[in-house]
Write an enzyme that holds these catalytic residues in place. Sequence first.
Site, PDB file in Angstrom:
ATOM      1  N   LYS A   1      11.925  31.036  19.420  1.00 42.28           N
ATOM      2  CA  LYS A   1      12.297  32.280  20.114  1.00 42.28           C
ATOM      3  C   LYS A   1      11.049  33.131  20.348  1.00 42.28           C
ATOM      4  CE  LYS A   1      13.828  36.027  17.671  1.00 42.28           C
ATOM      5  NZ  LYS A   1      13.092  37.254  17.952  1.00 42.28           N
ATOM      6  N   ASN A   2      10.199  33.241  19.297  1.00 41.32           N
ATOM      7  CA  ASN A   2       9.068  34.175  19.384  1.00 41.32           C
ATOM      8  C   ASN A   2       7.880  33.627  20.149  1.00 41.32           C
ATOM      9  OD1 ASN A   2      10.651  35.972  18.112  1.00 41.32           O
ATOM     10  ND2 ASN A   2       9.700  35.746  16.102  1.00 41.32           N
TER      11      ASN A   2
ATOM     12  N   ARG B   1      13.486  44.899  22.197  1.00 42.49           N
ATOM     13  CA  ARG B   1      12.213  45.598  22.264  1.00 42.49           C
ATOM     14  C   ARG B   1      11.085  44.659  22.672  1.00 42.49           C
ATOM     15  NH1 ARG B   1       8.877  44.956  19.032  1.00 42.49           N
ATOM     16  NH2 ARG B   1       7.937  46.971  19.392  1.00 42.49           N
TER      17      ARG B   1
ATOM     18  N   CYS C   1      14.018  49.588  15.496  1.00 42.09           N
ATOM     19  CA  CYS C   1      15.153  48.703  15.206  1.00 42.09           C
ATOM     20  C   CYS C   1      15.361  48.765  13.689  1.00 42.09           C
ATOM     21  CB  CYS C   1      14.886  47.286  15.681  1.00 42.09           C
ATOM     22  SG  CYS C   1      13.576  46.535  14.769  1.00 42.09           S
TER      23      CYS C   1
ATOM     24  N   ARG D   1       8.427  49.869  14.821  1.00 44.44           N
ATOM     25  CA  ARG D   1       8.016  48.973  15.916  1.00 44.44           C
ATOM     26  C   ARG D   1       7.135  49.718  16.934  1.00 44.44           C
ATOM     27  NH1 ARG D   1      11.378  44.587  15.335  1.00 44.44           N
ATOM     28  NH2 ARG D   1       9.688  43.420  16.255  1.00 44.44           N
TER      29      ARG D   1
ATOM     30  N   ILE E   1       3.883  50.668  19.405  1.00 44.99           N
ATOM     31  CA  ILE E   1       3.089  49.871  20.352  1.00 44.99           C
ATOM     32  C   ILE E   1       1.720  50.505  20.572  1.00 44.99           C
ATOM     33  CG2 ILE E   1       5.082  48.835  21.559  1.00 44.99           C
ATOM     34  CD1 ILE E   1       4.597  50.952  23.783  1.00 44.99           C
ATOM     35  N   ASP E   2       1.273  51.354  19.660  1.00 46.64           N
ATOM     36  CA  ASP E   2      -0.025  52.025  19.835  1.00 46.64           C
ATOM     37  C   ASP E   2      -1.191  51.038  19.943  1.00 46.64           C
ATOM     38  OD1 ASP E   2       0.744  51.539  17.101  1.00 46.64           O
ATOM     39  OD2 ASP E   2      -1.092  52.536  16.502  1.00 46.64           O
ATOM     40  N   LEU E   3      -1.125  49.922  19.245  1.00 52.61           N
ATOM     41  CA  LEU E   3      -2.241  48.958  19.308  1.00 52.61           C
ATOM     42  C   LEU E   3      -2.279  48.265  20.677  1.00 52.61           C
ATOM     43  CD1 LEU E   3      -1.964  47.410  15.724  1.00 52.61           C
ATOM     44  CD2 LEU E   3      -3.351  49.353  16.491  1.00 52.61           C
TER      45      LEU E   3
ATOM     46  N   ASP F   1       9.568  37.081   8.605  1.00 56.54           N
ATOM     47  CA  ASP F   1      10.854  36.658   9.172  1.00 56.54           C
ATOM     48  C   ASP F   1      11.617  35.716   8.255  1.00 56.54           C
ATOM     49  OD1 ASP F   1       9.781  36.529  12.660  1.00 56.54           O
ATOM     50  OD2 ASP F   1      10.275  38.180  11.319  1.00 56.54           O
TER      51      ASP F   1
ATOM     52  N   ARG G   1      21.187  36.524  18.664  1.00 53.81           N
ATOM     53  CA  ARG G   1      19.930  36.856  19.367  1.00 53.81           C
ATOM     54  C   ARG G   1      18.834  35.857  19.030  1.00 53.81           C
ATOM     55  NH1 ARG G   1      17.837  42.699  18.609  1.00 53.81           N
ATOM     56  NH2 ARG G   1      16.145  41.590  19.641  1.00 53.81           N
TER      57      ARG G   1
END
Length: 425
Positions: free
Chosen positions: A22-23, A92, A116, A121, A123-125, A304, A396
């Site tokens: 999935k990832n 996301r 979540c 989570r 996203i600054d990087l 995970d 999901r």
Amino acid sequence: MDRYLVTGGRPLHGRVAINGAKNSALKLMAAALLAEGTTTLRSVPRIADVSTMGRVLERLGCAVAFTDGAMEIDVPSNIASEAPYDLVRQMRASIIVLGPLLARTGRARVAMPGGCNIGSRKIDLHLKGLERMGVEVSYDHGYLNARSPGLEGATITLDFPSVGATENLLMAAVLAKGTTVIDNAAREPEIADLAEMLQAMGAHISGAGTPTIEIEGVAGLKPAHHDVVPDRIEAATYLIAGAATCGDVTASGARADHLDLVLAKLADAGCDVDAGSGFVRVALSGRPRAVDFVTLPYPGFPTDLQPQMMVLLSLADGTSIATENVFESRFMFVDELLRMGADIRTEGHHAVIRGRPGLQAAPVRSPDIRAGAALVIAGLVADGVTEIGGVEYIDRGYEDFEGKLSVLGAEIERRDRRAPAGLEA
Ligand code: EPZ
């Protein structure tokens, strides 16, 4: 909202086929945007997140279809550049279209991904790296607007080896002017898989899978055919379920070299571990031994698999300590496990797990993909029938979870939530 009814006490035995990751698949789908024409992906898992990403691509003007087992993504010469809130809210990971959209069109309007159940989570990087490549970022009405007159190669050192930031920057850099170096890059196998497909499209990339990735921008890319790397998290989920139920499970298609530390920890817990080309097998008879583990970016123990490992260790003969370093709220599901009789005390990033001989069935609810799978594993072991809500989270990330578990001997039923209990539809 569907639920599972899981009857405990049946050891899992046999072979389960592992899907593409999935990832990785979600990012490979986004990478298709980088080239006009039809990109074909094989071994894409049939899961809800893949459908959501398919809808994102369709909103951007692409055609997405499964043809005899392969996903075909037909990308037009002009693509739209807005990823809408209704889809980003569902997943996301949609933020991963940011890099490809900037590379292809010089602009992107993406709904800000919400948090979540496992953490904020941020996203600054991603954004700090893109700004170093000449991207200007602004915000309005919950949307992120990114603009670039033309991406410039840059040297970017990530504060943290973020998987998503590494992937977004990698996909922006392949069409940038000049050379980009990403330092402290994520090393997950899914990064190498993405780089492999980008190279097949004509990108010049070296060092994927190491902490330093160098990308020489090119003028354009062409569509490619790619086989998605096997899902190491799906594979280990079934292997841990086998161990927890005192069974013997073989994950066919799994790559042991992507699970080194996980398999070492299962061996430390007393499991028999066997691996060859294209399969990994784990068996355990009796209670597992207590084992400490610490989640870290790859090649560390994967976050995970933390919930699944916690369930196994809640049955151990002894006390284990789990440390979660990647997501700040990934112990959320422990409260559900306590309802099933586990003895776990969390203290910040640490959880002290005092093993017990068994668990008891209780109604529980899955807060996220991996915790949901972990609660099913707990149900497979518990005394009685466990009802697990929130199956839509499991959908999901796991293709046919109940079907694959049933083939291994589990007694698991999917019930439609809408039917009042006792008056089943
Ligand atoms: C990917 O998420 C995976 N998702 C996650 O899997 C996985 O747990 C995670 O990598 C770590 O391996 C997908 O690939 C779709 P990160 P991602 O950026 O990219 C912080 C699952 O169940 N961070 O490496 O979001 C962040 O808050 C999911 O399949 C920043 O602070 O992971 C987190 O604490 C769950 N700023 C940590 O880094 C940023 O700009 C790891 O995030 C980015 C991240």
